[in-house]
Design a protein around this motif. Structure first.
Motif, mmCIF file in Angstrom:
data_model
loop_
_atom_site.group_PDB
_atom_site.id
_atom_site.type_symbol
_atom_site.label_atom_id
_atom_site.label_comp_id
_atom_site.label_asym_id
_atom_site.label_seq_id
_atom_site.Cartn_x
_atom_site.Cartn_y
_atom_site.Cartn_z
ATOM 1 N N ARG A 1 -3.947 -1.478 13.026
ATOM 2 C CA ARG A 1 -5.117 -1.576 12.221
ATOM 3 C C ARG A 1 -6.159 -2.467 12.721
ATOM 4 O O ARG A 1 -5.450 -3.443 13.779
ATOM 5 C CB ARG A 1 -4.950 -1.803 10.877
ATOM 6 N N GLY B 1 0.675 -1.087 -0.124
ATOM 7 C CA GLY B 1 -0.036 0.146 0.202
ATOM 8 C C GLY B 1 0.832 1.546 0.169
ATOM 9 O O GLY B 1 0.673 2.212 -0.746
ATOM 10 N N ASP C 1 -3.225 -3.315 -5.747
ATOM 11 C CA ASP C 1 -2.566 -3.557 -4.393
ATOM 12 C C ASP C 1 -3.304 -4.470 -3.586
ATOM 13 O O ASP C 1 -4.560 -3.928 -3.082
ATOM 14 C CB ASP C 1 -2.408 -2.329 -3.726
HETATM 15 MG MG MG Z 1 -2.150 -2.485 2.348
#
Ligand code: MG
Ligand code: AP5
Length: 184
Positions: A129, A22, A89
């Motif tokens: 995350r 990313g 991605d």
């Molecule tokens: Mg990613």
């Protein structure tokens, strides 16, 4: 480094969770003016909006499992329609996804970011995350090995796989990718 205008290519960024797909896709997409399509980001947006797709995706993502192929292929079809250049991605992630993608379009280069498990775990634990919990990270790595790693051989056989050492500073890795992209 050289900068090319109208450098139109269809690219895949492949690699384990936390490899920097990313991060690098974002940088390269800006530099080369290519659209970046991040399936993880698309799914997270749907989750935030609370859509039906988002609810389905959440049930897989929070466990570190893959969202079913049929759903992912539809998302990709809708997103790459009419584009002559892009960076994928996070897709494809299964052999079936790769085979379906071939029916839709022809990929020019696959950038494989190679990073050790140790480095991955450090990076993801530091990020935090929703799916960056130790057990979920372990599962994502396991699923990557079982389902996604075979794609390395798949694209190697097609002669379009470019392996990049994914350890180093973000800038160093961008440079390594650019070198490979400008190579004929
Ligand atoms: Mg990613
Ligand atoms: P997705 O969002 O694609 O997550 P992932 O593949 O697990 O990868 P990450 O986004 O965690 O890592 P990355 O390689 O993008 O690295 P990043 O640049 O963020 O997918 C999430 C979930 O969605 C999946 O588990 C699945 O459920 C579902 N899904 C998505 N696509 C799917 C598909 N095709 N089929 C089925 N299901 C799908 O970097 C990681 C961290 O490291 C960041 O904090 C970053 O700042 C840091 N970092 C980056 N580069 C460096 C560097 N050089 N040095 C030090 N730190 C760095």
């Amino acid at each position: 480094t050289l900068k090319f205008k109208n450098f139109i290519m269809k690219l895949i960024f492949l690699g384990p969770p936390g490899a920097g797909k990313g991060t690098q896709a974002e940088i390269i997409s800006k530099k080369l003016n290519l659209k970046k399509i991040s399936t993880g980001d698309i799914l997270r947006e749907e989750m935030e909006k609370g859509t039906e797709l988002g609810k389905i995706a959440k049930s897989y993502m929070e466990k570190g499992e893959l969202v079913p192929d049929e759903i992912m292929i539809k998302i990709i079809e809708n997103n790459i329609k009419n584009l002559n250049g892009f960076i994928l991605d996070g897709f494809p992630r299964t052999l079936n996804q790769a085979i379906e993608l071939e029916k839709i379009t022809k990929i020019d280069k696959v950038i494989y970011l190679n990073v050790s498990d140790e480095e991955i775990k450090n990076r993801l634990l530091n990020r935090g995350r929703l799916d960056d919990k130790p057990e979920v990270i372990e599962n994502r790595i396991k699923i990557y090995r079982e389902q996604t790693q075979p794609l390395i051989e798949f694209y190697k056989e097609k002669g379009i796989l470019y392996e990049i050492n994914g350890i180093g500073t973000i800038e160093e890795i961008t440079k390594r990718i650019e070198e490979v992209l400008y190579e004929r």
